[in-house]
Design a protein around this motif. Structure first.
Motif, mmCIF file in Angstrom:
data_model
loop_
_atom_site.group_PDB
_atom_site.id
_atom_site.type_symbol
_atom_site.label_atom_id
_atom_site.label_comp_id
_atom_site.label_asym_id
_atom_site.label_seq_id
_atom_site.Cartn_x
_atom_site.Cartn_y
_atom_site.Cartn_z
ATOM 1 N N ALA A 1 -6.196 63.053 -28.941
ATOM 2 C CA ALA A 1 -5.742 61.921 -28.329
ATOM 3 C C ALA A 1 -5.001 62.704 -27.536
ATOM 4 O O ALA A 1 -3.818 62.736 -27.965
ATOM 5 C CB ALA A 1 -5.961 61.064 -29.184
ATOM 6 N N LEU A 2 -4.405 61.518 -26.795
ATOM 7 C CA LEU A 2 -3.367 60.643 -25.996
ATOM 8 C C LEU A 2 -2.911 59.417 -26.184
ATOM 9 O O LEU A 2 -3.876 58.806 -25.727
ATOM 10 C CB LEU A 2 -3.022 61.700 -25.344
ATOM 11 N N THR A 3 -1.337 58.940 -26.688
ATOM 12 C CA THR A 3 -0.987 58.046 -26.462
ATOM 13 C C THR A 3 -0.030 57.769 -24.938
ATOM 14 O O THR A 3 0.570 58.975 -24.164
ATOM 15 C CB THR A 3 -0.345 57.228 -28.111
ATOM 16 N N ILE A 4 0.024 56.479 -24.559
ATOM 17 C CA ILE A 4 0.502 56.384 -23.286
ATOM 18 C C ILE A 4 1.723 55.018 -23.454
ATOM 19 O O ILE A 4 1.244 54.300 -23.755
ATOM 20 C CB ILE A 4 -0.354 56.336 -22.528
ATOM 21 N N ASP A 5 2.554 55.391 -23.481
ATOM 22 C CA ASP A 5 3.989 54.277 -23.547
ATOM 23 C C ASP A 5 3.725 53.568 -21.906
ATOM 24 O O ASP A 5 4.748 54.179 -20.815
ATOM 25 C CB ASP A 5 4.887 54.550 -23.510
ATOM 26 N N ALA A 6 3.374 52.387 -21.465
ATOM 27 C CA ALA A 6 2.777 52.524 -19.695
ATOM 28 C C ALA A 6 3.693 52.035 -19.456
ATOM 29 O O ALA A 6 3.783 50.338 -19.683
ATOM 30 C CB ALA A 6 1.708 52.057 -20.031
ATOM 31 N N ASP A 7 4.087 51.886 -18.047
ATOM 32 C CA ASP A 7 4.713 50.715 -17.434
ATOM 33 C C ASP A 7 3.445 49.456 -17.369
ATOM 34 O O ASP A 7 1.981 49.368 -17.176
ATOM 35 C CB ASP A 7 4.938 51.082 -16.386
ATOM 36 N N PRO A 8 3.483 48.321 -17.541
ATOM 37 C CA PRO A 8 2.352 47.537 -17.448
ATOM 38 C C PRO A 8 2.323 47.663 -15.881
ATOM 39 O O PRO A 8 0.658 47.039 -15.576
ATOM 40 C CB PRO A 8 3.740 45.848 -17.448
ATOM 41 N N HIS A 9 2.995 47.573 -14.860
ATOM 42 C CA HIS A 9 2.104 48.391 -13.525
ATOM 43 C C HIS A 9 1.281 49.011 -13.428
ATOM 44 O O HIS A 9 0.422 48.806 -13.138
ATOM 45 C CB HIS A 9 2.842 48.174 -13.202
ATOM 46 N N ALA A 10 1.209 50.027 -14.617
ATOM 47 C CA ALA A 10 0.812 51.194 -14.505
ATOM 48 C C ALA A 10 -0.744 50.737 -15.689
ATOM 49 O O ALA A 10 -2.189 51.538 -15.345
ATOM 50 C CB ALA A 10 1.079 52.394 -14.621
ATOM 51 N N GLU A 11 -0.997 50.015 -16.172
ATOM 52 C CA GLU A 11 -1.457 49.463 -17.426
ATOM 53 C C GLU A 11 -3.159 49.391 -16.889
ATOM 54 O O GLU A 11 -4.548 50.481 -17.586
ATOM 55 C CB GLU A 11 -1.323 48.635 -18.188
ATOM 56 N N PRO A 12 -3.494 48.943 -15.553
ATOM 57 C CA PRO A 12 -4.452 48.847 -15.421
ATOM 58 C C PRO A 12 -5.012 50.458 -14.872
ATOM 59 O O PRO A 12 -6.511 50.668 -15.241
ATOM 60 C CB PRO A 12 -4.951 47.869 -13.621
ATOM 61 N N PHE A 13 -4.454 51.215 -14.525
ATOM 62 C CA PHE A 13 -4.072 52.464 -13.816
ATOM 63 C C PHE A 13 -5.397 53.278 -15.503
ATOM 64 O O PHE A 13 -6.313 53.994 -14.771
ATOM 65 C CB PHE A 13 -3.630 53.665 -13.535
ATOM 66 N N TYR A 14 -4.430 53.430 -16.589
ATOM 67 C CA TYR A 14 -5.001 54.126 -17.577
ATOM 68 C C TYR A 14 -5.956 53.342 -18.505
ATOM 69 O O TYR A 14 -6.508 54.030 -18.897
ATOM 70 C CB TYR A 14 -3.634 53.909 -18.481
ATOM 71 N N THR A 15 -5.990 51.992 -17.961
ATOM 72 C CA THR A 15 -7.777 51.531 -18.771
ATOM 73 C C THR A 15 -8.711 52.107 -17.901
ATOM 74 O O THR A 15 -9.381 52.519 -18.243
ATOM 75 C CB THR A 15 -7.039 50.184 -18.778
ATOM 76 N N ALA A 16 -8.646 52.046 -16.656
ATOM 77 C CA ALA A 16 -9.412 52.577 -15.677
ATOM 78 C C ALA A 16 -9.591 53.773 -16.277
ATOM 79 O O ALA A 16 -11.067 54.759 -16.068
ATOM 80 C CB ALA A 16 -8.969 52.333 -14.137
#
Length: 153
Positions: free
Chosen positions: A108-123
């Motif tokens: 597994a990987l965690t990701i500290d996402a920029d708020p603008h990138a969160e939709p990409f990562y959830t997709a």
């Protein structure tokens, strides 16, 4: 377009790319200055095949960096050249990086996402598990995401 390991000699180019990519979201100069150290790629950061770059015709269009030790690590950096956003480079890099992570033994990987990138990562299959303090901006919180990696059958 090809994805390959990053090279120590590309550290300054990757840093500049990360800053341009972060700046794409319209952050002001003070914000960007505060992020500079956290977005700096050092030559040693490319060791061990944990930094991947997307390259086309000799131009770097994006990169990722894995951190941590198996079984659970982090997608420490992921940036795409602003003029190349929307061309599928992020998806290509994410797929290559998660496949590399599996080969290295990550589950597994965690990701500290920029708020603008969160939709990409959830997709891409990541799930928000909370928030984490920004490493650059006191008082700012970032979405904390996690993705469970598919094991080869």
């Amino acid at each position: 377009m090809r994805v390959r390991p990053g090279r120590p000699s590309e550290a300054a180019l990757l840093t500049a790319l990360a800053l341009r990519s972060k700046g794409h979201w319209g952050y002001d100069e003070a914000f960007m200055a505060a992020c500079r150290e956290e977005l700096t790629v050092l030559p040693g950061d490319t060791a061990g095949g944990r930094t991947l770059v997307a390259e086309e015709d000799g131009h770097l269009l994006g990169f990722t960096a894995l951190s941590g030790e198996p079984p659970e690590g982090a997608l420490g950096m992921m940036f795409v050249e602003p003029g190349a956003i929307g061309r599928g480079i992020g998806r290509l890099l994410f797929v290559h990086t998660t496949a590399r992570a599996v080969r290295l033994g990550f589950e597994a990987l965690t990701i500290d996402a920029d708020p603008h990138a969160e939709p990409f990562y959830t997709a891409m299959g990541a799930v928000r598990i909370g928030a984490t303090p920004s490493g650059s901006i006191p008082g700012r919180e970032l979405p904390l995401l996690r993705i469970v990696l598919a094991r080869p059958s």
